[in-house]
Design an enzyme around this catalytic site. Structure first.
Site, short mmCIF file in Angstrom:
data_model
loop_
_atom_site.label_atom_id
_atom_site.label_comp_id
_atom_site.label_asym_id
_atom_site.label_seq_id
_atom_site.Cartn_x
_atom_site.Cartn_y
_atom_site.Cartn_z
CG HIS A 187 5.32 4.69 -16.43
ND1 HIS A 187 6.08 3.87 -17.24
CD2 HIS A 187 4.12 4.10 -16.34
CE1 HIS A 187 5.36 2.82 -17.60
NE2 HIS A 187 4.16 2.94 -17.06
CG HIS A 245 1.85 -0.50 -8.57
ND1 HIS A 245 1.57 0.66 -7.90
CD2 HIS A 245 0.65 -0.95 -9.05
CE1 HIS A 245 0.28 0.91 -7.95
NE2 HIS A 245 -0.30 -0.06 -8.64
CD GLU A 272 -1.95 -4.28 -10.93
OE1 GLU A 272 -1.00 -4.74 -11.61
OE2 GLU A 272 -1.90 -3.19 -10.34
CG HIS A 318 1.25 -9.13 -9.95
ND1 HIS A 318 1.54 -8.52 -11.15
CD2 HIS A 318 2.12 -10.17 -9.84
CE1 HIS A 318 2.55 -9.15 -11.73
NE2 HIS A 318 2.92 -10.16 -10.96
CG HIS A 377 2.98 -6.10 -9.19
ND1 HIS A 377 2.13 -5.88 -8.13
CD2 HIS A 377 2.49 -5.35 -10.21
CE1 HIS A 377 1.18 -5.03 -8.49
NE2 HIS A 377 1.38 -4.68 -9.75
#
Length: 437
Positions: A289, A332, A338, A362, A368
């Site tokens: 990813h 993460h 964010e 976040h 999160h």
């Protein structure tokens, strides 16, 4: 329909004149002794005069009256939830999510509908950012607005905006964005209840991210950015209000003519719009990813290489084809803040509580990631090529600064979801003595 032209590249020289006054643009000089049609020459500078050539931003206006013709500014209190007071609430590192912000029940225009959700820094020091939402249902009437603090990146979520600027007119619908840079005067007309998000940066201007190994093409292409064509208003003996956002507060000055009286202009400091559907997605075609930085549309860099005051990132419809990969966003913890919003559809990692017109924050190093439902489904899914995020457009304002939530965002709006943390509580312990492949 508003007339637009290709920006072709950030920093590119552009010019435009209203076809009703051909020859309004001077040839070979910026400030002739007498301008055609009795116009005034006026420059708007978006950078220091002595900035390196590739960073220098300015535009020359040829207008009916210079913008200095107004009465003194006085304090204005129409947007009482617009603020840069980052210390009005105690710090809160928890994951934050907002339900869709309420649209107004009584008439409110764009300026009156500005509400600050979070931010950091100091506009007086020209360092930082603020994140606002606009909640309005009325067009601006004989008034114009500009920010002396920073550039506005406007992301409509509901309702098309008709934005009249000194440069011309832009229509900006959901799934499009507009950038109105520092000092540019504009007015917003709406066609009904309208809601959206604004990222305001104090440090500098937005630019396209460097592509590095991607090469010459990909992500947001310069030719897809559009800027207005000159279209002047010649209106006298009217009561017109100029609203300035200055050091986080609003001030109003009165004048007797329209500020949208620019007959011609040329330069490289312009407002612009972009259709998010034109974004060329880059993604993995093998395994793993990729980091969300591959979805960056625009960035406002800091003085530290590779670190942004703010990145504008989107998560558009795209093909997902990775093998042996957990395809949704990974769990993460980040040294960046964010802030996410949803324009339409359902975000893949949280299809329930994260809704169009809402938001999440976040904060730095607060963990999160996907909720329990998303994790369980993605861990067992058959990994065949599939188109994801169909009918969806989520975005992120990401910053290297640690942002604080305002009192309006934390309390007054009454949209903060106190149960947000619950979406991760059902994640089970899967650890086993046996290796499972």
């Amino acid at each position: 329909m508003a007339e637009l032209k290709y920006l072709s590249g950030f920093g590119s020289e552009l010019s435009s004149e209203d076809p009703r006054r051909p020859g309004a643009l001077p040839v070979g000089r910026n400030t002739p002794q007498r301008c055609a049609y009795g116009l005034y020459a006026e420059q708007i500078s978006g950078s220091a005069f002595t900035a390196p050539r590739h960073d220098n931003r300015r535009t020359w206006f040829y207008r009916i009256r210079p913008s200095v013709v107004h009465k003194p500014f006085k304090r204005l209190d129409v947007a009482k939830y617009l603020t840069h007071k980052w210390d009005e609430q105690e710090p809160d590192p928890n994951q934050s999510r907002w339900l869709p912000f309420d649209l107004p029940a009584s008439p409110v225009d764009f300026v009156g509908g500005l509400h600050t959700v979070c931010g950091a820094g100091d506009a007086r020091a020209r360092h930082g950012l603020a994140i606002h939402v606009y909640l309005c249902n009325k067009s601006m009437d004989n008034s114009a607005f500009y920010s002396s603090d920073g550039d506005f990146l406007i992301v409509p979520q509901q309702g098309t905006l008709t934005i009249t600027t000194e440069f011309g007119v832009m229509e900006v619908a959901p799934n499009e964005i507009a950038v109105i840079q520092l000092g540019m005067r504009f007015a917003v007309a709406v066609d009904g209840p309208s809601r959206g998000y604004i990222l305001e940066v104090f440090d500098g201007h937005f630019k396209l991210p460097d592509l590095g190994p991607i090469g010459a093409n990909g992500l947001a292409n310069p030719r897809d950015f559009l800027t207005p064509v000159a279209k002047y208003h010649d209106e006298d003996n009217i009561n017109f209000t100029i609203v300035s956002k200055y050091q986080g507060a609003l001030f109003a000055a009165q004048q007797r003519h329209s500020p949208f009286d620019v007959v011609a202009w040329h330069g490289n400091y312009v407002p612009y719009k972009y259709n998010l559907a034109n974004f060329m997605v880059i993604n993995s075609v093998s395994f793993d990813h990729c980091d969300p930085s591959i979805f960056t549309v625009l960035t406002c860099p800091s003085t530290k290489p590779g670190v942004a005051i703010a990145d504008f990132v989107i998560f558009p419809p795209r093909w997902s084809v990775q093998e042996d990969t957990f395809r949704p966003p990974y769990y993460h913890r980040n040294c960046m803040s964010e802030f996410m919003g949803l324009i339409l559809g359902a975000y893949e990692a949280k299809e329930g509580g994260f809704r169009p017109g809402g938001a999440s924050l976040h904060s730095m190093m607060t963990p999160h990631g996907p909720d329990a439902q998303c994790f369980n489904a993605a861990s067992k899914a058959e990994l065949k090529p599939q188109k994801i995020a169909l009918g969806t457009q989520a975005f992120m304002f990401e910053s290297s600064l640690s942002m604080a939530i305002t009192k309006w965002g934390a309390e007054t709006c009454q949209k903060l979801d106190a149960k947000y943390y619950e979406c991760w509580q059902e994640l089970p312990k899967l650890f086993s003595d046996k290796i499972e492949i």
